[in-house]
Scaffold this active site. Sequence first.
Site, mmCIF file in Angstrom:
data_model
loop_
_atom_site.group_PDB
_atom_site.id
_atom_site.type_symbol
_atom_site.label_atom_id
_atom_site.label_comp_id
_atom_site.label_asym_id
_atom_site.label_seq_id
_atom_site.Cartn_x
_atom_site.Cartn_y
_atom_site.Cartn_z
ATOM 1 N N LEU A 60 -19.999 96.822 50.609
ATOM 2 C CA LEU A 60 -18.724 96.123 50.384
ATOM 3 C C LEU A 60 -17.586 97.094 50.070
ATOM 4 O O LEU A 60 -16.431 96.691 50.012
ATOM 5 C CB LEU A 60 -18.871 95.083 49.268
ATOM 6 C CG LEU A 60 -19.714 93.851 49.628
ATOM 7 C CD1 LEU A 60 -19.880 92.943 48.409
ATOM 8 C CD2 LEU A 60 -19.083 93.060 50.781
ATOM 9 N N ASP A 301 -27.255 96.009 56.979
ATOM 10 C CA ASP A 301 -26.661 97.338 56.784
ATOM 11 C C ASP A 301 -25.198 97.334 57.244
ATOM 12 O O ASP A 301 -24.728 98.271 57.884
ATOM 13 C CB ASP A 301 -27.464 98.434 57.486
ATOM 14 C CG ASP A 301 -27.019 99.840 57.072
ATOM 15 O OD1 ASP A 301 -26.202 99.959 56.133
ATOM 16 O OD2 ASP A 301 -27.475 100.804 57.696
ATOM 17 N N HIS A 305 -16.250 100.937 58.444
ATOM 18 C CA HIS A 305 -15.482 102.187 58.384
ATOM 19 C C HIS A 305 -14.131 101.953 59.037
ATOM 20 O O HIS A 305 -14.053 101.272 60.070
ATOM 21 C CB HIS A 305 -16.225 103.322 59.105
ATOM 22 C CG HIS A 305 -17.451 103.775 58.372
ATOM 23 N ND1 HIS A 305 -17.395 104.532 57.225
ATOM 24 C CD2 HIS A 305 -18.756 103.556 58.611
ATOM 25 C CE1 HIS A 305 -18.631 104.759 56.789
ATOM 26 N NE2 HIS A 305 -19.481 104.175 57.607
#
Length: 423
Positions: A60, A301, A305
Amino acid sequence: MIHGGTLVDPTGTRPGDVLIQDGVIVSAGNRVESAPAGTVVLDAGGCVVAPGLVDLHTHLREPGREEAETVETGSRAAALGGYTAVVAMPNTEPAIDSAAVVRQVLELGRDALCDVAVAGSITVGREGTRLAPLAEMAALGVKLFTDDGSGVQDARLMRRALEYASSLGVTLAQHCEDSSLAAGGHMHEGEWSSRLGIPGQPAEAEELMVMRDLALCRLTGTPVHFLHLSTARSVAMVRGAKASGLPVTAEATPHHLCLTDACVAGYDTVFKVNPPLRSAEDAAAIRAGLADGTIDAIATDHAPHAKEAKEAPFDQAPPGMIGLETALGVALSELDLPIERVVALLSWKPAAIAGLAEHGRPITAGIPANLCVIDPEMEWTVDPARMASRSRNTPFAGRTLRGRVRHTVLAGEPVVVNGQAQR
Ligand code: NCD
Ligand code: ZN
């Protein structure tokens, strides 16, 4: 009321409506002819009504990397993906390695669109040298600990961490990667890495740590959870360990079960991830492991980014892919398993590993209404521009998936209705 669907939960499958009041299920399994006046009705015609999904592995990014994701945006992405709970990973800045940071993230998650549980780090600063204060974090309800992003390299320290975890009744989760063998590698080492001229990390970098942690599990008798397994031999080792009675559990990601190192051919950094996308044989072994129960759960997962970071050359870009909004669709589309099995892998099996007692429960009167409604036939095309995550690094952009979340209900509140987040 959730009307007209088919209930799927750990007890089986049956048609039925669900009536909810004050956050709690008051009846389930019968068709309700007339609901009390003023009842909000969610249409579940043609849909599966299941316990909300639970993600064991969500980044997060708060605190410290808010340009990539926040608890608010990540939890909205989770709700849209059918999740009613996620476990926030501790590789934040600072790392979640103390009661103070655990409290901070739990506080941020209080009003989120899904429940936010927290994983603490095993070592101080995730540096792999000194044990973090696991007890003070466990006292706040933390049940999973991991240095995810890297594995605990020192076997003696990992042994001590397991002994400590055992006394606290918590579970250690390992990102299996021998850093000395993986160093300098940016994709899976194999034919594709040679062809593309990108240094690789061998499958053995993962497998060595799986092997070592199976040994430490045997030595200490303490459970170990393996994060994002990616190789055929890792799956085979876990299968053997389970057969011999070791208390191990494992997860795999949606991307490792259907994408391969061939995806990297265009040098697109969206396909850079840790562990790296492996061979087609490895992906097939992950699917087989999910089918036969060797792998207990699908975990996203979800690793957001920022665009600027992913725009770097392949060897400089950070690894990671987002996954919360696509996991269910990918699993339903790519796994040759009935929907009951897929929902088990995404809901009650991970809920048990995470120790989340209010999620993944049978849909019966008296339990908290944490539910998702899935249209298993709906086809949709993944459009990164329409995602709720603050980052757009999905490897599934442009793909058509079959199976989508229609509604998500969190503690009785409809947080997603007809595929739209309600706040
Ligand atoms: C994760 C991240 O970006 O935090 N990256 C990734 O490639 N999976 C870290 C991790 O889960 O190992
Ligand atoms: Zn990891």
